[in-house]
Motif scaffolding. Structure first.
Motif, PDB file in Angstrom:
ATOM      1  N   THR A  11      10.014  34.779   5.690  1.00 32.68           N
ATOM      2  CA  THR A  11       8.600  34.420   5.566  1.00 32.68           C
ATOM      3  C   THR A  11       7.833  35.289   4.574  1.00 32.68           C
ATOM      4  OG1 THR A  11       8.727  33.878   7.911  1.00 32.68           O
ATOM      5  CG2 THR A  11       6.527  33.964   6.934  1.00 32.68           C
ATOM      6  N   SER A  35      22.078  34.590   4.625  1.00 39.30           N
ATOM      7  CA  SER A  35      23.252  34.445   5.494  1.00 39.30           C
ATOM      8  C   SER A  35      23.577  32.967   5.696  1.00 39.30           C
ATOM      9  CB  SER A  35      23.003  35.122   6.835  1.00 39.30           C
ATOM     10  OG  SER A  35      21.961  34.452   7.521  1.00 39.30           O
ATOM     11  N   TYR A 284       0.430  42.844  -2.750  1.00 39.36           N
ATOM     12  CA  TYR A 284       1.869  42.763  -3.035  1.00 39.36           C
ATOM     13  C   TYR A 284       2.123  42.761  -4.538  1.00 39.36           C
ATOM     14  CZ  TYR A 284       2.047  41.881   1.921  1.00 39.36           C
ATOM     15  OH  TYR A 284       1.919  42.005   3.277  1.00 39.36           O
TER      16      TYR A 284
HETATM   17  P1  NDP Z   1      11.536  36.242   9.085  1.00 41.38           P
HETATM   18  O1  NDP Z   1      11.952  36.071  10.493  1.00 41.38           O
HETATM   19  O2  NDP Z   1      10.752  35.161   8.449  1.00 41.38           O
HETATM   20  O3  NDP Z   1      12.844  36.437   8.180  1.00 41.38           O
HETATM   21  C1  NDP Z   1      13.741  37.496   8.433  1.00 41.38           C
HETATM   22  C2  NDP Z   1      15.141  37.071   8.027  1.00 41.38           C
HETATM   23  O4  NDP Z   1      15.669  36.124   8.973  1.00 41.38           O
HETATM   24  C3  NDP Z   1      15.200  36.373   6.691  1.00 41.38           C
HETATM   25  O5  NDP Z   1      15.271  37.281   5.667  1.00 41.38           O
HETATM   26  C4  NDP Z   1      16.414  35.483   6.801  1.00 41.38           C
HETATM   27  O6  NDP Z   1      17.598  36.191   6.421  1.00 41.38           O
HETATM   28  C5  NDP Z   1      16.473  35.169   8.293  1.00 41.38           C
HETATM   29  N1  NDP Z   1      15.913  33.844   8.591  1.00 41.38           N
HETATM   30  C6  NDP Z   1      14.857  33.241   8.017  1.00 41.38           C
HETATM   31  N2  NDP Z   1      14.647  32.022   8.550  1.00 41.38           N
HETATM   32  C7  NDP Z   1      15.600  31.868   9.502  1.00 41.38           C
HETATM   33  C8  NDP Z   1      15.899  30.819  10.400  1.00 41.38           C
HETATM   34  N3  NDP Z   1      15.224  29.665  10.431  1.00 41.38           N
HETATM   35  N4  NDP Z   1      16.947  31.010  11.238  1.00 41.38           N
HETATM   36  C9  NDP Z   1      17.654  32.147  11.215  1.00 41.38           C
HETATM   37  N5  NDP Z   1      17.408  33.180  10.365  1.00 41.38           N
HETATM   38  C10 NDP Z   1      16.378  33.029   9.527  1.00 41.38           C
HETATM   39  O7  NDP Z   1      10.828  37.658   8.985  1.00 41.38           O
HETATM   40  P2  NDP Z   1       9.707  38.193   7.984  1.00 41.38           P
HETATM   41  O8  NDP Z   1       9.921  37.630   6.633  1.00 41.38           O
HETATM   42  O9  NDP Z   1       8.401  38.047   8.617  1.00 41.38           O
HETATM   43  O10 NDP Z   1      10.064  39.769   7.988  1.00 41.38           O
HETATM   44  C11 NDP Z   1      11.163  40.265   7.250  1.00 41.38           C
HETATM   45  C12 NDP Z   1      11.007  41.763   7.033  1.00 41.38           C
HETATM   46  O11 NDP Z   1       9.795  42.019   6.348  1.00 41.38           O
HETATM   47  C13 NDP Z   1      10.957  42.613   8.285  1.00 41.38           C
HETATM   48  O12 NDP Z   1      11.587  43.845   8.017  1.00 41.38           O
HETATM   49  C14 NDP Z   1       9.476  42.830   8.517  1.00 41.38           C
HETATM   50  O13 NDP Z   1       9.216  44.013   9.242  1.00 41.38           O
HETATM   51  C15 NDP Z   1       8.968  42.913   7.093  1.00 41.38           C
HETATM   52  N6  NDP Z   1       7.584  42.464   6.911  1.00 41.38           N
HETATM   53  C16 NDP Z   1       6.764  43.217   6.127  1.00 41.38           C
HETATM   54  C17 NDP Z   1       5.487  42.837   5.868  1.00 41.38           C
HETATM   55  C18 NDP Z   1       4.637  43.646   4.940  1.00 41.38           C
HETATM   56  O14 NDP Z   1       3.496  43.284   4.724  1.00 41.38           O
HETATM   57  N7  NDP Z   1       5.131  44.708   4.350  1.00 41.38           N
HETATM   58  C19 NDP Z   1       4.916  41.624   6.475  1.00 41.38           C
HETATM   59  C20 NDP Z   1       5.880  40.855   7.216  1.00 41.38           C
HETATM   60  C21 NDP Z   1       7.160  41.286   7.411  1.00 41.38           C
HETATM   61  P3  NDP Z   1      18.850  35.354   5.883  1.00 41.38           P
HETATM   62  O15 NDP Z   1      18.305  34.387   4.891  1.00 41.38           O
HETATM   63  O16 NDP Z   1      19.776  36.362   5.288  1.00 41.38           O
HETATM   64  O17 NDP Z   1      19.441  34.678   7.093  1.00 41.38           O
END
Ligand code: NDP
Length: 333
Positions: A11, A35, A284
């Motif tokens: 996200t 993944s 960002y």
């Molecule tokens: P999400 O849950 O959206 O995504 C995390 C990971 O889960 C993805 O990178 C992806 O990895 C996997 N994923 C995504 N969609 C699915 C799905 N439908 N089913 C299974 N796996 C899925 O988390 P966020 O993007 O919100 O957060 C990611 C990181 O960013 C965290 O470490 C969080 O703490 C950080 N964060 C930081 C923010 C900031 O402002 N600095 C704000 C929000 C989050 P893959 O594609 O490899 O499976």
């Protein structure tokens, strides 16, 4: 042109970071690794990313990639960062940097040994509001900071109510999610180190598997300043805010603990209040701009790997305090 690879099709990348990398004149996202290849391909198509890989190793094997942005869930940050560093890539990693201090320190040491840049994506120190508050304090406008208050209780939107509320193994819970940002922003604005914390956590209906969804506490700084904080996933109606109360003036940041380039800063002397002018910019985009410059040897990332170690140390101490009922010292670098 600096070519970036994104690790994890999630996200934060979709909403903020891929557009921020592509908004720079000197960088673009060239590949994503997920993944799940099908999900990665859809993500790439939606965001205009040329290539999708089903493994991090494949992305890292591409010699044209200069830097990676790691946006997977927190348990993956350390192994993916170490693999990227070993491949000679610069790494901008999401917070918390890792799940343990040993892991976070290992990442910092590996980057230093490899001569690559490691940054932590603490977006809030890129906010014009927080930068203005730091500037005002350093210019003497508030006198000596005596106390600070952070209001960071929000309502976790339904599309984010996944691993954050039910997966301790992925680093879920409000402390690793939000308190790390408070710690980094307080360190940045006050230009001071947090030395000890005391805290209580709560589970107010959203957190599962023993995870806390609200936390309140107090931090003490090296200079003697004390700071209150309230973080939650469960508060639908609260404003966010950041206040500093000094010997000669108080600062009120309203609506400033947010991803968006919004919010106001007011300075108060006695009964006189004045809103301070703030030049907002996308947080960002500034983070990526600083990181790209750091890759070119021009300055440091907005938040370094060492900053990520510090904010994690505070969050882990907050958790320990809530579990033990004691005031806990914060580990250093
Ligand atoms: P999400 O849950 O959206 O995504 C995390 C990971 O889960 C993805 O990178 C992806 O990895 C996997 N994923 C995504 N969609 C699915 C799905 N439908 N089913 C299974 N796996 C899925 O988390 P966020 O993007 O919100 O957060 C990611 C990181 O960013 C965290 O470490 C969080 O703490 C950080 N964060 C930081 C923010 C900031 O402002 N600095 C704000 C929000 C989050 P893959 O594609 O490899 O499976």
């Amino acid at each position: 042109m600096l070519l970036w690879g994104v690790i994890g099709a999630g996200t934060i990348g979709r909403e903020w970071m891929v557009p921020a990398i592509n908004a720079q004149p000197d960088s673009m996202v060239a590949a994503v690794a997920s993944s799940n290849l099908e999900r990665g391909r859809l993500y790439a198509k939606e965001l205009g990313i040329p290539r999708a890989h089903s493994s991090v190793a494949d992305l890292l094997a591409d010699p044209t990639i200069n830097a990676v942005y790691i946006s997977t869930t927190n348990e993956w940050h350390e192994p993916q960062a170490l693999a990227a560093i070993a491949a000679g890539k610069h790494v901008l990693c999401e917070k918390p940097l890792a799940l343990s201090l040993d892991s976070a320190r290992t990442m910092v040491a590996a980057a230093a040994a490899a001569g690559v840049v490691l940054g932590t994506n603490h977006h809030l120190r890129n906010a014009a509001t927080h930068r203005k508050m730091r500037e005002l304090i350093q210019s003497g406008a508030t006198g000596r900071p005596l106390a600070a208050r952070v209001f960071h209780a929000v309502y976790l939107p339904s599309h984010l109510q996944g691993w954050r509320i039910d997966r301790p193994d992925a680093g879920g819970g409000v402390t690793l999610d939000i308190t790390v940002h408070d710690a980094d922003t307080l360190r940045f604005v006050l230009d001071d180190e947090i030395t000890e914390v005391t805290a209580m956590t709560a589970s107010q209906g959203m957190g599962r598997a023993g995870l806390e969804d609200a936390v309140m506490g107090v931090m003490r700084f090296g200079s003697g300043t004390i700071a209150q904080f309230h973080d939650a996933f469960t508060s639908p109606h609260a404003y966010t805010g950041f206040e500093v109360h000094g010997t000669d003036g108080s600062l009120y940041g309203r609506d400033v603990m947010t991803q968006r380039p919004v919010g106001t800063v007011t300075i108060r002397h006695g009964d006189t209040e004045e809103e301070v002018s703030v030049g907002h910019e996308n947080l960002y985009e500034r983070s990526v701009r600083c990181f790209n410059a750091a890759i070119r040897g021009e300055g440091d990332p907005a938040a370094s790997g060492a900053d990520g170690v510090r904010s994690l140390a505070v969050a882990l101490a907050v958790r320990e305090s809530a579990q033990t009922g004691r005031t806990v010292p914060v580990a250093g670098d």
